[in-house]
Design an enzyme around this catalytic site. Sequence first.
Site, PDB file in Angstrom:
ATOM      1  N   THR A 192      53.238 -32.395   3.051  1.00  0.00           N
ATOM      2  CA  THR A 192      54.300 -33.043   2.473  1.00  0.00           C
ATOM      3  C   THR A 192      55.541 -33.200   3.532  1.00  0.00           C
ATOM      4  OG1 THR A 192      55.474 -33.684   0.619  1.00  0.00           O
ATOM      5  CG2 THR A 192      55.471 -31.259   1.127  1.00  0.00           C
ATOM      6  N   LYS A 232      53.941 -35.079   7.549  1.00  0.00           N
ATOM      7  CA  LYS A 232      52.708 -36.050   7.306  1.00  0.00           C
ATOM      8  C   LYS A 232      52.581 -36.632   8.595  1.00  0.00           C
ATOM      9  CE  LYS A 232      53.026 -36.590   2.402  1.00  0.00           C
ATOM     10  NZ  LYS A 232      52.942 -37.771   1.252  1.00  0.00           N
ATOM     11  N   GLU A 263      39.855 -42.281   9.049  1.00  0.00           N
ATOM     12  CA  GLU A 263      39.944 -43.748   9.483  1.00  0.00           C
ATOM     13  C   GLU A 263      41.210 -44.230   8.585  1.00  0.00           C
ATOM     14  OE1 GLU A 263      40.706 -47.309  11.251  1.00  0.00           O
ATOM     15  OE2 GLU A 263      39.832 -45.436  11.984  1.00  0.00           O
ATOM     16  N   ASP A 283      47.218 -40.499  -0.606  1.00  0.00           N
ATOM     17  CA  ASP A 283      48.322 -41.123  -1.314  1.00  0.00           C
ATOM     18  C   ASP A 283      48.154 -42.486  -1.782  1.00  0.00           C
ATOM     19  OD1 ASP A 283      50.279 -38.788  -1.365  1.00  0.00           O
ATOM     20  OD2 ASP A 283      50.868 -39.411   0.717  1.00  0.00           O
ATOM     21  N   GLY A 315      59.241 -46.824   4.142  1.00  0.00           N
ATOM     22  CA  GLY A 315      58.862 -45.406   4.668  1.00  0.00           C
ATOM     23  C   GLY A 315      57.597 -45.088   4.567  1.00  0.00           C
ATOM     24  N   ALA A 369      55.787 -43.732   2.190  1.00  0.00           N
ATOM     25  CA  ALA A 369      54.931 -43.913   0.973  1.00  0.00           C
ATOM     26  C   ALA A 369      54.781 -45.576   0.903  1.00  0.00           C
ATOM     27  CB  ALA A 369      55.886 -43.592  -0.273  1.00  0.00           C
ATOM     28  N   ARG A 384      66.556 -52.429   2.581  1.00  0.00           N
ATOM     29  CA  ARG A 384      67.838 -52.719   2.891  1.00  0.00           C
ATOM     30  C   ARG A 384      68.070 -52.901   4.415  1.00  0.00           C
ATOM     31  NH1 ARG A 384      70.647 -52.575  -1.693  1.00  0.00           N
ATOM     32  NH2 ARG A 384      69.838 -51.170  -3.536  1.00  0.00           N
ATOM     33  N   TYR A 438      58.558 -39.992 -10.729  1.00  0.00           N
ATOM     34  CA  TYR A 438      58.065 -39.528 -11.992  1.00  0.00           C
ATOM     35  C   TYR A 438      58.661 -38.698 -12.533  1.00  0.00           C
ATOM     36  CZ  TYR A 438      56.153 -35.779  -8.981  1.00  0.00           C
ATOM     37  OH  TYR A 438      56.029 -34.635  -8.033  1.00  0.00           O
ATOM     38  N   GLY A 467      55.555 -43.060 -11.497  1.00  0.00           N
ATOM     39  CA  GLY A 467      54.469 -42.376 -10.304  1.00  0.00           C
ATOM     40  C   GLY A 467      53.749 -41.154 -10.709  1.00  0.00           C
TER      41      GLY A 467
END
Length: 280
Positions: free
Chosen positions: A62, A66, A78, A102, A128, A130, A151, A221, A242
């Site tokens: 995490t 990553k 891949e 993910d 980012g 995610a 932003r 979440y 989430g």
Amino acid sequence: MKKVFGLFGYPVHHSMSPIMQEAAFSDCDIMANYHAFLVKPEQLKEAVKSIRALQLGGVNVTIPHKVAVMEYLDEVDEEARQIGAVNTIVNRNGRLIGYNTDGRGYLESLLELTETVVGKNVAIIGAGGAARAVATVLINAQVSQLVIANRTVLKAEALLQRLPNGNTVTEVMSIAELEHTLHKFDIIINTTSVGMSPHADESPLSLTHLKENTVVSDLIYNPLQTKLLMEAEAMGALTLNGLGMFVNQGALSFEYWTEQKPNRQKMTDVVLKQLGGIRC
């Protein structure tokens, strides 16, 4: 002898992966433990070596490791290469293989709500890691249009350049531009931390122009119902938090490690209990 699995991150004290994965191991009658390991960035190379030395079965990875962890692995799947990040490492007889669960974990939770994403117009808030994972699997799943709104527009443009080629029309927008064109989208996904506890009174954008029956999804979440999701639901949208992504990505990691399918409902229940006893 119990097999040991774990999580590499910095910080890791907040993670619910240990209780979730140990519940899965117990339910499948697998003798294993799962530990959260606090790994500073400068310790990552040695931590990866320890997977072999200590014969760990595998680990989750995490923030903030990553991306950096990829250079220390023997092989990278891949899809993980497309995403540009690894969140799961499997130790196969000393050979370390990296995967990313993910994106697929998110897509599985989304498909429980929408059945298909083919031909859909999708907006992703955030640029980012995610966002990249979600965008990659959606392009591979053949959405019609994908907009990255952030932003900082330059960061969104940089992300767009790293996404896989496909038939999906891709575009970058500012948050303000997205707010005024929300009615054009079938699915809107927040991948930022805006609205996460303890800042649950915040929302990443205004939903004034949201059309009814749009799917509004938030990778957060905790809380289970962010301000964004509450406002969307009040406007007639379908909402998705989430939790499903978190459980599904963990379950897919479990499958890579053990070649067994865990009980995802049991995994969900133990996380819900930790969050306050709310059930799905």
